[in-house]
Design a protein around this motif. Structure first.
Motif, PDB file in Angstrom:
ATOM      1  N   GLN A  29       0.824  -1.201   0.000  1.00  0.00           N
ATOM      2  CA  GLN A  29       0.000   0.000   0.000  1.00  0.00           C
ATOM      3  C   GLN A  29       0.868   1.266   0.000  1.00  0.00           C
ATOM      4  O   GLN A  29       0.577   2.240  -0.696  1.00  0.00           O
ATOM      5  N   HIS A  30       1.947   1.235   0.777  1.00  0.00           N
ATOM      6  CA  HIS A  30       2.854   2.379   0.838  1.00  0.00           C
ATOM      7  C   HIS A  30       3.463   2.667  -0.535  1.00  0.00           C
ATOM      8  O   HIS A  30       3.496   3.828  -0.981  1.00  0.00           O
ATOM      9  N   HIS A  31       3.920   1.630  -1.227  1.00  0.00           N
ATOM     10  CA  HIS A  31       4.580   1.844  -2.510  1.00  0.00           C
ATOM     11  C   HIS A  31       3.579   2.175  -3.616  1.00  0.00           C
ATOM     12  O   HIS A  31       3.894   2.972  -4.514  1.00  0.00           O
ATOM     13  N   LEU A  32       2.386   1.590  -3.562  1.00  0.00           N
ATOM     14  CA  LEU A  32       1.388   1.928  -4.573  1.00  0.00           C
ATOM     15  C   LEU A  32       0.944   3.379  -4.433  1.00  0.00           C
ATOM     16  O   LEU A  32       0.739   4.079  -5.430  1.00  0.00           O
ATOM     17  N   ALA A  33       0.791   3.849  -3.191  1.00  0.00           N
ATOM     18  CA  ALA A  33       0.359   5.231  -2.977  1.00  0.00           C
ATOM     19  C   ALA A  33       1.479   6.222  -3.279  1.00  0.00           C
ATOM     20  O   ALA A  33       1.229   7.318  -3.779  1.00  0.00           O
ATOM     21  N   SER A  52      -4.999  -3.659  -7.816  1.00  0.00           N
ATOM     22  CA  SER A  52      -3.579  -4.017  -7.744  1.00  0.00           C
ATOM     23  C   SER A  52      -3.222  -4.520  -6.355  1.00  0.00           C
ATOM     24  O   SER A  52      -2.518  -5.533  -6.205  1.00  0.00           O
ATOM     25  N   LEU A  53      -3.703  -3.819  -5.331  1.00  0.00           N
ATOM     26  CA  LEU A  53      -3.399  -4.218  -3.956  1.00  0.00           C
ATOM     27  C   LEU A  53      -3.985  -5.582  -3.649  1.00  0.00           C
ATOM     28  O   LEU A  53      -3.338  -6.426  -3.014  1.00  0.00           O
ATOM     29  N   LEU A  54      -5.201  -5.834  -4.111  1.00  0.00           N
ATOM     30  CA  LEU A  54      -5.846  -7.118  -3.881  1.00  0.00           C
ATOM     31  C   LEU A  54      -5.083  -8.253  -4.539  1.00  0.00           C
ATOM     32  O   LEU A  54      -4.843  -9.304  -3.934  1.00  0.00           O
ATOM     33  N   TYR A  97      -1.647 -15.080  -0.882  1.00  0.00           N
ATOM     34  CA  TYR A  97      -2.017 -15.625   0.434  1.00  0.00           C
ATOM     35  C   TYR A  97      -2.977 -16.803   0.280  1.00  0.00           C
ATOM     36  O   TYR A  97      -2.773 -17.868   0.888  1.00  0.00           O
ATOM     37  N   LEU A  98      -4.017 -16.651  -0.541  1.00  0.00           N
ATOM     38  CA  LEU A  98      -4.986 -17.733  -0.739  1.00  0.00           C
ATOM     39  C   LEU A  98      -4.339 -18.934  -1.430  1.00  0.00           C
ATOM     40  O   LEU A  98      -4.644 -20.085  -1.095  1.00  0.00           O
ATOM     41  N   LEU A 135      -1.417  -8.333 -13.927  1.00  0.00           N
ATOM     42  CA  LEU A 135      -1.416  -6.940 -14.378  1.00  0.00           C
ATOM     43  C   LEU A 135      -2.615  -6.661 -15.280  1.00  0.00           C
ATOM     44  O   LEU A 135      -3.237  -5.591 -15.192  1.00  0.00           O
ATOM     45  N   ARG A 136      -2.934  -7.619 -16.113  1.00  0.00           N
ATOM     46  CA  ARG A 136      -4.095  -7.437 -16.997  1.00  0.00           C
ATOM     47  C   ARG A 136      -5.377  -7.395 -16.191  1.00  0.00           C
ATOM     48  O   ARG A 136      -6.278  -6.587 -16.479  1.00  0.00           O
ATOM     49  N   LEU A 137      -5.491  -8.262 -15.205  1.00  0.00           N
ATOM     50  CA  LEU A 137      -6.692  -8.259 -14.354  1.00  0.00           C
ATOM     51  C   LEU A 137      -6.805  -6.955 -13.570  1.00  0.00           C
ATOM     52  O   LEU A 137      -7.918  -6.484 -13.298  1.00  0.00           O
ATOM     53  N   ALA A 138      -5.671  -6.373 -13.188  1.00  0.00           N
ATOM     54  CA  ALA A 138      -5.687  -5.103 -12.462  1.00  0.00           C
ATOM     55  C   ALA A 138      -5.926  -3.913 -13.375  1.00  0.00           C
ATOM     56  O   ALA A 138      -6.166  -2.805 -12.887  1.00  0.00           O
ATOM     57  N   GLY A 139      -5.853  -4.110 -14.695  1.00  0.00           N
ATOM     58  CA  GLY A 139      -6.088  -3.014 -15.631  1.00  0.00           C
ATOM     59  C   GLY A 139      -4.935  -2.034 -15.721  1.00  0.00           C
ATOM     60  O   GLY A 139      -5.158  -0.849 -15.974  1.00  0.00           O
ATOM     61  N   VAL A 140      -3.703  -2.516 -15.531  1.00  0.00           N
ATOM     62  CA  VAL A 140      -2.533  -1.634 -15.576  1.00  0.00           C
ATOM     63  C   VAL A 140      -1.453  -2.284 -16.430  1.00  0.00           C
ATOM     64  O   VAL A 140      -1.524  -3.469 -16.769  1.00  0.00           O
ATOM     65  N   ARG A 141      -0.440  -1.498 -16.759  1.00  0.00           N
ATOM     66  CA  ARG A 141       0.757  -2.013 -17.427  1.00  0.00           C
ATOM     67  C   ARG A 141       1.981  -1.318 -16.851  1.00  0.00           C
ATOM     68  O   ARG A 141       1.878  -0.244 -16.257  1.00  0.00           O
ATOM     69  N   LEU A 142       3.134  -1.945 -17.011  1.00  0.00           N
ATOM     70  CA  LEU A 142       4.379  -1.442 -16.440  1.00  0.00           C
ATOM     71  C   LEU A 142       5.155  -0.637 -17.475  1.00  0.00           C
ATOM     72  O   LEU A 142       5.260  -1.042 -18.644  1.00  0.00           O
ATOM     73  N   VAL A 143       5.708   0.497 -17.023  1.00  0.00           N
ATOM     74  CA  VAL A 143       6.594   1.310 -17.859  1.00  0.00           C
ATOM     75  C   VAL A 143       7.768   1.763 -17.002  1.00  0.00           C
ATOM     76  O   VAL A 143       7.717   1.717 -15.764  1.00  0.00           O
ATOM     77  N   ARG A 144       8.822   2.207 -17.649  1.00  0.00           N
ATOM     78  CA  ARG A 144      10.004   2.692 -16.956  1.00  0.00           C
ATOM     79  C   ARG A 144       9.776   4.087 -16.378  1.00  0.00           C
ATOM     80  O   ARG A 144       9.023   4.893 -16.934  1.00  0.00           O
TER      81      ARG A 144
END
Length: 325
Positions: A41-45, A84-86, A93-94, A161-170
């Protein structure tokens, strides 16, 4: 994953003092999830990325952004942030809990401990038989996604990442400058209400804990590498000289009122069933020996040693084999 950093730490604490830190064995998954939740949570925020992604100078942006990328300090939209956090915390964990459940069920099925009733037997067997194929499908999904990403056929290396609706960039130079300004910026004037001051203090405290975790992980990784070197084959003689210590005294028995079991006079008798031991099994947390079936059922029910009361799990059962067998 930062789990390999915490596992040796809690293992050393639990084994050094089972009476005080034994609960770490039983609740490690839950304690780790809380710490991982705080860290992610800290890093996402703060950085719009998970801990590992920020370590490699990456950030997450919404999947539809093809034009100018938002700055890293702008943060993710709420929907992508919580998804993303979920997926970062809850899904691993599950999955870990399911793997432990399957391992426990297989062990019970192998030794015929508490076999399922006839109404559940088919489902019980089918679940154990189907799990390897389900797990293979899950891992194959990730493998195919990674191959498509390597060949340039996909924008994501992970289905999460696809399920979270995001993609990674530099991270860009503008992102780094924005992060520096955010770190160096001072808080606003102290004209806020008491409620806002309390909220700000809580955020600072949680941010400080998360920052301590993130900076401490790098030191922990170095420490683990040092331990691997120390316990390598080249240092075995040093280890033997350090570990050649007198045998420690036996653990102190708890009061009888706590439900602990008294030791029988004959060493070949199981303290639980008071009969000659069958399939002798020792507990690594205390060293006492029982029948396998007796101690398995007791530990599974009470999560402690019958003699000392030390916190114990099924993984601490050690099967003993005599020369005659």
């Amino acid at each position: 994953s930062v789990s390999p950093v915490f596992c040796p730490l809690h293992q050393v604490l639990a084994e050094s003092n089972p009476g005080r830190y034994g609960f770490l064995w039983q609740w490690f998954d839950e304690i780790y999830v809380l710490l991982d939740l705080l860290l992610q949570q800290h890093h996402l925020a703060r950085c719009s990325a998970s801990f590992s992604e920020n370590f490699y100078s990456l950030k997450r942006i919404p999947m539809g952004d093809c034009g100018q990328q938002p700055l890293v300090t702008a943060g993710l939209p709420k929907r992508q942030h919580w998804k993303s956090l979920l997926l970062l915390v809850l899904v691993p964990y599950l999955k870990g809990k399911l793997e432990k459940l399957v391992s426990s069920l297989r062990e019970e099925d192998e030794y015929s401990i508490h076999p399922p009733s006839s109404s559940w037997k088919r489902f019980y067997r089918a679940f154990l038989a189907a799990y390897p194929f389900v797990n293979m499908t899950w891992e194959g999904w990730f493998l195919i996604q990674q191959l498509c990403y390597i060949l340039g056929k996909a924008q994501h290396h992970s289905p999460m990442l696809r399920l979270a609706g995001v993609r990674l960039v530099r991270l860009t130079a503008e992102d780094l400058q924005a992060l520096e300004k955010k770190m160096a910026g001072t808080t606003s004037s102290q004209t806020h209400s008491i409620k806002r001051q309390v909220q700000s203090a809580v955020r600072k405290a949680l941010g400080g804990i998360a920052f301590s975790l993130s900076t401490g992980l790098s030191v922990s990784v170095f420490f683990l590498q040092f331990l691997d070197w120390w316990y390598s084959s080249e240092n075995q003689e040093t280890i033997k000289s350090l570990t050649a210590l007198p045998t420690p005294p036996p653990p102190v028995h708890l009061d009888h009122g706590t439900g602990t079991v008294l030791l029988p006079k004959l060493k070949t008798v199981c303290p639980l069933c008071r009969k000659v031991r069958v399939n002798a099994t020792a507990l690594s947390t205390s060293g006492f020996v029982f029948c396998y079936r007796c101690v398995y059922n007791y530990v599974k029910t009470h999560q402690r040693c019958p003699i000392t009361g030390y916190t114990t799990e099924l993984q601490h059962l050690v099967k003993l084999y005599s020369p005659e067998s």
